[in-house]
Design an enzyme around this catalytic site. Structure first.
Site, short mmCIF file in Angstrom:
data_model
loop_
_atom_site.label_atom_id
_atom_site.label_comp_id
_atom_site.label_asym_id
_atom_site.label_seq_id
_atom_site.Cartn_x
_atom_site.Cartn_y
_atom_site.Cartn_z
CD GLU A 1 41.95 30.04 46.09
OE1 GLU A 1 42.45 28.63 46.18
OE2 GLU A 1 42.09 30.58 45.00
CD GLU B 1 39.03 44.60 35.45
OE1 GLU B 1 39.69 45.28 35.34
OE2 GLU B 1 38.41 44.02 36.49
#
Ligand code: NOJ
Ligand code: CA
Length: 667
Positions: free
Chosen positions: A475, A160
């Site tokens: 992360e 997106e």
């Protein structure tokens, strides 16, 4: 199924055609009724891109998409080979045929626009050229009307755009007709297996292009909005970024394409031997695991003592760099999306920057600088030069920068003073990122941008733009909400990685995030990621104690280089699996990395990329027979040696969520 394009094709006047050097691809540019511009692409005689509109809407002048007539057209060809200072391969062939069309709008006082198509064997790039003209001294572009009308029914892999997490969304797989607003590269597979990646090259002083599905299988450019008016404003002559389609028979072919780099300008920095591909460790994962903090206090990670520990570890194990985050004032309180307290020159009192950089250099190690801005570009631009100067003076030669903020919420300087909010991939964001890189080049600093604008191949022109993040990194496996899915890395290879290097931070041998939550990988897959996910600067991201706990697998991390003479994709299926072989730039060694999604697979690996006359030792790091990312067997790894030649065929047995890494050294 042809999506309603035949009628318009019939009415169209053909302005020009051009094909790829091998004639497999051909592009036709047409004028439809009313002088409306369109182009189409055929592959091996079949429609691939049906007639698709071109042009612009402007806010300060009548629209620039119809009433055209052709003034001049020229076809030319080009074939040369250039050398990369660092990269996936040393030499790159740039071979294409070009069609250049000069168009006029007679009813608008002969206002001009040129269109240039370059057709390669592996795809198509085109751009618009705006001449300097009194009919349009300033172009205020409200909308770029460029379309990609995909003819065959297709499936898309996409992330997106324009949402809160900017470039850091998981990959979605949907019918092309169900794409919303996507970032590029957006990759599709047509019903007959043709693969196309839509992207852009040389994004300079222009808004980043998102792609929006407008109807059926039609994608249209959607320029990142500006904080004020039209997304793009340019004065005088300029060219738009190239709109690109990499086109191949399979996913592997997409990754092998150098089209995006070829459409960028050659190196403008001259000698860049000061840009050093290398591996590093860092005061980093411990903060993401919440064991220490970026901010000050009892748990502060960036202390002098802790940094010395990493420098010693780096020196002992042959890592060139040590990244230190949280060294500078400004991390206390809410820094993300604000960055209002960051200093780029003042350290916390428990961190001695000059002493540590001297200590590191004495041990053959360099500190890697860190400039987190919290998305506050206004504040950063005030201090950037001082921050660069300080690092350069201390012998730090690369900086990781960061722009943690929500999409659309970066803080930019306003012309008359004050600040305003905007997208990092807006035209002003694009300008800032490049300015940060070109200013850094003056100090011989390499930049690794986190929360960047997407890569469009500018590393060719500015080779100190050495890497960037620009997708969900490791992360997320620390924080969760959610962690990266088991197919995340294979998805990245044939989408995000088509744009260029990624600082993914692989190598979490502990296979766990915060509070011991397991990550979706085996140990062998962590090793394979060093080969599969390309970046000239790679952080071995895990804690020192975990590397000390697993010396066997850690050896591969120590051995694997980050700069390559050659790269071959040996297996590839979108979202499923990939195997890549790369040849070291500085030795005769080859490395292979192979990774899979949640499915176990056995892939035959022919070693015909090795030198025919030689015998090699293969150091194999493979999933154990019980290995599975869903159980404690994710740690099962077998390390073994075998003598092989170019005639050997190995069977790569990949566990669910697994992988395999191999180093080949001539005997
Ligand atoms: C996000 C970056 O991607 C990460 O690597 C870094 O540690 C944090 N921001 C803090 O700067
Ligand atoms: Ca990030």
């Amino acid at each position: 199924m042809m999506l309603g394009v035949v009628a318009s094709a019939n009415a169209a006047e053909v302005l020009g055609t051009v094909s790829s050097p091998d004639h497999s691809l051909s592009v036709e540019v047409q004028l439809e009724d009313g002088g409306r511009l369109a182009y189409s692409v055929q592959r091996r005689g079949k429609p691939l891109i049906a007639p698709s509109h071109l042009g612009f809407l402007l806010t300060n002048a009548p629209q620039l998409d119809n009433g055209f007539t052709l003034a001049r057209q020229a076809v030319s060809s080009h074939d040369d080979t250039w050398e990369q200072p660092w990269g996936e391969r040393r030499y790159v062939r740039n071979h294409y045929q070009e069609l250049r069309l000069e168009l006029v709008q007679k009813a608008l006082d002969n206002r001009r626009l040129a269109l240039v198509f370059r057709v390669f064997d592996d795809g198509v790039g085109f751009r618009y050229e705006f001449p300097d003209q009194q009919q349009l001294p300033v172009a205020q572009i409200s909308d770029e009307l460029t379309e990609f009308v995909v003819a065959p029914p297709s499936t898309a892999w996409w992330q997106e755009a324009g949402e809160k997490a900017a470039l850091e969304y998981a990959t979605r797989k949907t019918p092309l007709a169900e794409v919303g607003t996507a970032n590029t590269p957006l990759t599709i597979r047509t019903q007959d297996g043709t693969h196309i990646a839509f992207h852009e090259a040389a994004l300079v002083d222009y808004a980043s292009m998102w792609l929006r599905k407008v109807e059926g299988q039609t994608l249209r450019a959607h320029l990142t909005p500006s904080a004020f008016g039209p997304p793009v404003e340019r004065r005088g002559a300029f060219t738009t970024p190239w709109r690109t389609m990499q086109i191949a028979d399979d996913a592997a072919g997409l990754y092998m394409s150098d089209l995006v780099l070829n459409l960028n300008e050659p190196n403008k920095l001259g000698d860049v031997s000061w840009v050093k591909p290398s591996k590093f460790v860092g005061v980093w994962w411990e903060m993401h695991l919440e064991r220490s903090t970026w901010g000050s206090g009892a748990k502060h990670g960036a202390t002098t003592a802790n940094t010395r520990r990493y420098i010693d570890f780096a020196a002992r194990n042959g890592f060139r760099g040590v990244l230190v985050e949280g060294w500078n004032l400004g991390w206390d309180g809410n820094w993300s999306g604000s960055g209002s307290s960051f200093s780029f020159t003042q350290s916390y009192p428990d961190f001695d920057l000059p002493a540590l950089s001297a200590y590191a250099q004495q041990k053959g190690v360099r500190l890697i600088g860190h400039h987190e801005t919290g998305g506050n570009i206004a504040r950063y631009e005030q201090q950037m030069d001082a921050g660069y100067q300080l690092y350069a003076k201390l012998g730090v030669d690369s900086i990781k920068s960061g722009y943690v903020t929500d999409g659309g919420a970066a803080i930019f300087p306003s012309a008359g003073g004050g600040t305003h909010f905007g997208y990092t991939d807006s035209q002003e964001g694009v300008r800032h990122y490049l300015k940060a890189v070109t200013e850094a080049a003056r100090y011989k600093l390499a930049i690794d941008t986190h929360e960047p604008v997407k890569d469009t191949g500018l590393r060719r022109t500015y080779p100190n733009w050495i890497s960037r993040e620009g997708a969900r990194g490791m992360e997320y496996n620390a924080w969760g909400n959610p962690i990266n899915s088991v197919d995340h890395e294979v998805n990245l290879v044939f989408t995000r990685m088509l744009s260029g290097p990624m600082d993914y931070t692989p190598g979490i041998l502990s296979l766990e995030g915060v509070k011991g939550r397991p990550i979706n990988s085996t140990q062998a897959k962590q090793l394979a990621s060093f080969v599969v996910i390309y970046s000239p600067v790679v952080m071995a991201a895990d804690l020192i104690e975990n590397y000390e706990k697993y010396p066997g697998p850690f050896k591969f991390i120590k051995d694997v280089p980050t700069d390559w003479a050659d790269t071959r994709v040996l297996h590839g299926s979108l979202g499923e699996y990939v195997t890549i072989a790369r040849k070291d730039r500085r030795s005769e060694d080859w490395y292979v990395g192979s990774i899979t999604d949640g499915q176990a697979r056995t892939l035959p690996l022919s070693l015909d990329f090795l030198d025919a006359g030689k015998r090699y030792t293969a150091e194999i790091y493979r999933d154990g027979d019980q290995a599975d990312y869903r159980s404690s067997h994710r740690f099962d790894i077998v390390i073994e040696k075998q003598t092989v030649t170019a005639k050997t065929v190995l069977q790569l047995k990949l566990a669910p969520g697994g992988g395999q890494a191999i180093r080949f050294t001539p005997l």
